[in-house]
Design a protein around this motif. Structure first.
Motif, PDB file in Angstrom:
ATOM      1  N   UNK A   1       0.857  -1.188   0.000  1.00  0.00           N
ATOM      2  CA  UNK A   1       0.000   0.000   0.000  1.00  0.00           C
ATOM      3  C   UNK A   1       0.891   1.235   0.000  1.00  0.00           C
ATOM      4  N   UNK A   2       0.316   2.376  -0.317  1.00  0.00           N
ATOM      5  CA  UNK A   2       1.071   3.624  -0.275  1.00  0.00           C
ATOM      6  C   UNK A   2       1.085   4.163   1.160  1.00  0.00           C
ATOM      7  N   UNK A   3       2.118   4.906   1.528  1.00  0.00           N
ATOM      8  CA  UNK A   3       2.152   5.504   2.866  1.00  0.00           C
ATOM      9  C   UNK A   3       0.944   6.415   3.114  1.00  0.00           C
ATOM     10  N   UNK A   4       0.495   7.110   2.066  1.00  0.00           N
ATOM     11  CA  UNK A   4      -0.644   8.019   2.202  1.00  0.00           C
ATOM     12  C   UNK A   4      -1.923   7.252   2.553  1.00  0.00           C
ATOM     13  N   UNK A   5      -2.117   6.096   1.875  1.00  0.00           N
ATOM     14  CA  UNK A   5      -3.311   5.306   2.181  1.00  0.00           C
ATOM     15  C   UNK A   5      -3.284   4.812   3.626  1.00  0.00           C
TER      16      UNK A   5
ATOM     17  N   UNK B   1      -1.667   6.060   6.157  1.00  0.00           N
ATOM     18  CA  UNK B   1      -1.797   7.160   7.109  1.00  0.00           C
ATOM     19  C   UNK B   1      -3.261   7.524   7.323  1.00  0.00           C
ATOM     20  N   UNK B   2      -4.051   7.408   6.259  1.00  0.00           N
ATOM     21  CA  UNK B   2      -5.461   7.771   6.358  1.00  0.00           C
ATOM     22  C   UNK B   2      -6.332   6.648   6.915  1.00  0.00           C
ATOM     23  N   UNK B   3      -6.007   5.400   6.544  1.00  0.00           N
ATOM     24  CA  UNK B   3      -6.898   4.293   6.877  1.00  0.00           C
ATOM     25  C   UNK B   3      -6.331   3.341   7.925  1.00  0.00           C
ATOM     26  N   UNK B   4      -5.076   3.532   8.299  1.00  0.00           N
ATOM     27  CA  UNK B   4      -4.471   2.648   9.279  1.00  0.00           C
ATOM     28  C   UNK B   4      -3.832   1.430   8.625  1.00  0.00           C
TER      29      UNK B   4
END
Length: 301
Positions: A166-170, A172-175
């Motif tokens: 997964x991307x770090x951004x995903x 960070x937002x979804x756990x």
């Protein structure tokens, strides 16, 4: 059937003009016209509709043009193989592999091969269908399983595994999921279970689907899965070879992975002496060695 007439017919059909064909063949327009007329008489058919703006193939002409085009390709291929006995590496090399491996791993590395052999012309055919090498649908293949066709030289290049990324951004937002049960809270991105794919990847996806995953995005190749992952859409099932070129991708549930998937390079026995094949084979092996070394330095193998 007279090959000279077929050659002239092909030039006319390709140019759409007697004059332009004559120029390319170093023949007069009248000489070209006579040959076409003679060919039509021998076949008892009309090959061209004649218009003020040029020549247009009839249905019969289209059939013959397809045949001459195929013949010329085979002649060009044979000529290239004959010239392969020389020291230089040049000419067409038809390479087939999967869409994912070809677009994500092989294509980004081809500049190095072209830098070494600038006269090489690679026709890269990316598809899940296994092309028939003995029937010369391609010269060399890289496949995710050992080829079963006879009269092939095959070499095992490496093994890969399917893992979750997964991307770090995903994340960070979804756990970040800690257990397989946590995957029910996330969107899974993977190949559709009905699409052509390696059995190990299919088995991993089927296992994940048993955990009541509510949202999915399915794509018919790993290139599409990767694009969705780096666009922060969810957690994707991807082959581990993507890590070197996409180091920002974060591995999720690091204890979960598919079984080993062997990667083979294969080519027809008749091309054993081909210098184009040898150059490509050696290039791929060198790149895989460098790839393994880099992954080892990253602690990925």
């Amino acid at each position: 059937m007279d090959w000279d007439k077929l050659r002239i017919f092909h030039a006319v059909a390709d140019a759409g003009s007697l004059t332009h064909a004559g120029d390319s063949l170093h023949l007069s327009q009248s000489a070209v016209s006579r040959q076409i007329r003679s060919l039509e008489e021998s076949l008892n058919t009309t090959l061209f509709h004649r218009h003020a703006r040029g020549l247009i193939l009839t249905e019969q002409g289209e059939l013959l043009f397809d045949a001459t085009s195929s013949m010329l390709k085979r002649i060009d291929s044979a000529t290239a193989r004959i010239r392969d006995s020389e020291e230089e590496v040049f000419g067409e090399l038809r390479v087939t592999t999967t869409t994912g491996f070809g677009s994500l791993w092989l294509a980004p590395r081809l500049p190095k091969l072209y830098e070494k052999y600038p006269d090489l012309n690679i026709d890269l055919m990316l598809e899940e269908r296994v092309l028939d090498l003995p029937m010369r649908e391609a010269d060399v293949a890289i496949r995710m399983k050992e080829p079963s066709q006879a009269d092939l030289i095959r070499k095992r290049l490496m093994q890969i595994r399917m893992r979750l990324y997964a991307s770090p951004e995903y994340l960070a937002e979804h756990g970040t999921p800690e257990t397989l049960e946590d995957m029910a809270k996330h969107r899974l991105i993977c190949q559709n279970t009905r699409s052509a794919q390696v059995m190990a990847g299919l088995s991993l996806v089927q296992e994940l689907m048993t955990y009541d995953i509510r949202s999915t995005l399915t794509v018919n190749n790993y290139f599409g899965v990767l694009q969705a992952v780096i666009s922060h859409l969810g957690i994707g099932v991807l082959p581990d070879y993507i890590i070197e070129d996409f180091p920002s991708a974060v591995r999720v549930l690091p204890d979960l992975e598919s079984g080993e998937v062997p990667v083979f390079l294969a080519y027809p026995e008749e091309l054993r002496q081909s210098k184009r094949i040898a150059a490509f084979r050696d290039f791929v092996q060198e790149e895989i060695f460098a790839h393994r070394k880099h992954l080892k330095s990253m602690g990925q193998v």
